[in-house]
Scaffold this motif. Structure first.
Motif, short mmCIF file in Angstrom:
data_model
loop_
_atom_site.label_atom_id
_atom_site.label_comp_id
_atom_site.label_asym_id
_atom_site.label_seq_id
_atom_site.Cartn_x
_atom_site.Cartn_y
_atom_site.Cartn_z
N GLN A 34 0.83 -1.21 0.00
CA GLN A 34 0.00 0.00 0.00
C GLN A 34 0.86 1.27 0.00
O GLN A 34 0.34 2.37 0.01
CB GLN A 34 -0.91 0.03 1.23
CG GLN A 34 -1.96 -1.04 1.23
CD GLN A 34 -2.81 -0.96 2.48
OE1 GLN A 34 -2.31 -0.90 3.59
NE2 GLN A 34 -4.11 -0.94 2.27
N VAL A 35 2.20 1.08 0.01
CA VAL A 35 3.12 2.20 0.12
C VAL A 35 3.95 2.32 -1.15
O VAL A 35 4.54 1.35 -1.61
CB VAL A 35 4.05 2.02 1.34
CG1 VAL A 35 5.01 3.20 1.47
CG2 VAL A 35 3.23 1.85 2.61
N GLU A 36 3.99 3.54 -1.70
CA GLU A 36 4.82 3.79 -2.88
C GLU A 36 6.26 3.99 -2.43
O GLU A 36 6.54 4.67 -1.46
CB GLU A 36 4.32 5.03 -3.61
CG GLU A 36 2.94 4.86 -4.20
CD GLU A 36 2.45 6.12 -4.90
OE1 GLU A 36 3.18 7.12 -4.97
OE2 GLU A 36 1.30 6.09 -5.35
N GLY A 37 7.19 3.38 -3.16
CA GLY A 37 8.60 3.55 -2.87
C GLY A 37 9.04 2.72 -1.68
O GLY A 37 8.38 1.77 -1.27
N ASN A 38 10.19 3.10 -1.12
CA ASN A 38 10.78 2.39 0.01
C ASN A 38 11.08 3.37 1.14
O ASN A 38 12.21 3.85 1.27
CB ASN A 38 12.07 1.68 -0.42
CG ASN A 38 11.81 0.58 -1.41
OD1 ASN A 38 11.00 -0.30 -1.16
ND2 ASN A 38 12.48 0.64 -2.55
N PRO A 39 10.09 3.69 1.94
CA PRO A 39 10.32 4.65 3.03
C PRO A 39 11.31 4.11 4.05
O PRO A 39 11.48 2.89 4.18
CB PRO A 39 8.94 4.84 3.64
CG PRO A 39 8.18 3.63 3.27
CD PRO A 39 8.73 3.16 1.96
N LYS A 40 11.94 5.03 4.77
CA LYS A 40 12.90 4.68 5.80
C LYS A 40 12.36 5.12 7.16
O LYS A 40 11.47 5.95 7.25
CB LYS A 40 14.23 5.40 5.52
CG LYS A 40 14.87 4.98 4.21
CD LYS A 40 16.10 5.83 3.95
CE LYS A 40 16.73 5.48 2.62
NZ LYS A 40 15.96 5.83 1.47
N GLU A 41 12.95 4.56 8.21
CA GLU A 41 12.56 4.91 9.56
C GLU A 41 12.67 6.42 9.76
O GLU A 41 13.64 7.04 9.32
CB GLU A 41 13.43 4.18 10.58
CG GLU A 41 13.18 2.70 10.60
CD GLU A 41 14.12 1.96 11.54
OE1 GLU A 41 14.96 2.58 12.21
OE2 GLU A 41 14.01 0.72 11.58
N GLY A 42 11.66 7.01 10.40
CA GLY A 42 11.67 8.44 10.69
C GLY A 42 11.05 9.31 9.62
O GLY A 42 10.79 10.48 9.85
N GLU A 43 10.80 8.75 8.45
CA GLU A 43 10.21 9.55 7.37
C GLU A 43 8.71 9.74 7.61
O GLU A 43 8.07 8.96 8.31
CB GLU A 43 10.45 8.90 6.01
CG GLU A 43 11.90 8.97 5.59
CD GLU A 43 12.15 8.48 4.19
OE1 GLU A 43 13.05 9.03 3.55
OE2 GLU A 43 11.47 7.54 3.72
N VAL A 44 8.19 10.80 7.02
CA VAL A 44 6.78 11.13 7.13
C VAL A 44 6.03 10.54 5.93
O VAL A 44 6.41 10.77 4.78
CB VAL A 44 6.57 12.66 7.16
CG1 VAL A 44 5.09 13.01 7.21
CG2 VAL A 44 7.31 13.28 8.35
N LEU A 45 5.00 9.77 6.22
CA LEU A 45 4.14 9.23 5.17
C LEU A 45 2.81 9.98 5.21
O LEU A 45 2.33 10.34 6.28
CB LEU A 45 3.84 7.74 5.39
CG LEU A 45 4.96 6.74 5.25
CD1 LEU A 45 4.41 5.34 5.51
CD2 LEU A 45 5.60 6.81 3.89
N ILE A 46 2.25 10.19 4.05
CA ILE A 46 0.90 10.72 3.97
C ILE A 46 0.06 9.77 3.15
O ILE A 46 0.57 9.06 2.28
CB ILE A 46 0.84 12.16 3.39
CG1 ILE A 46 1.46 12.22 2.01
CG2 ILE A 46 1.49 13.15 4.33
CD1 ILE A 46 1.29 13.57 1.34
#
Length: 77
Positions: A34-46
């Motif tokens: 359900q998430v685009e890309g590869n977020p990292k710890e501490g990043e803000v998702l919307i």
């Protein structure tokens, strides 16, 4: 950030999910698909249009705020 968007902070990445904290302080788990890309710890998702993605500007702002709070924390000033 738009006022109607849900905001989440990435706490940790697990095998099939991304564990986040929402604006109420609640811990939630989001399926990686359900998430685009590869977020990292501490990043803000919307969340928008039933998908989650990293908000680069909000992440930069959050990082700067944390760095400001940390200034002088361990140094003798």
């Amino acid at each position: 950030m738009g006022e109607n968007l849900e905001v989440f902070i990435v706490d940790r990445i697990e095998e099939h999910s991304i564990v986040c904290e929402n604006s109420k302080g609640e811990i939630i788990s989001i399926c990686k698909n359900q998430v685009e890309g590869n977020p990292k710890e501490g990043e803000v998702l919307i969340k928008g249009h039933n998908k989650y993605h990293v908000d680069i500007e909000a992440t930069k702002q959050r990082k700067a705020e944390i760095e400001e709070l940390m200034k002088g924390m361990w140094a003798d000033e």
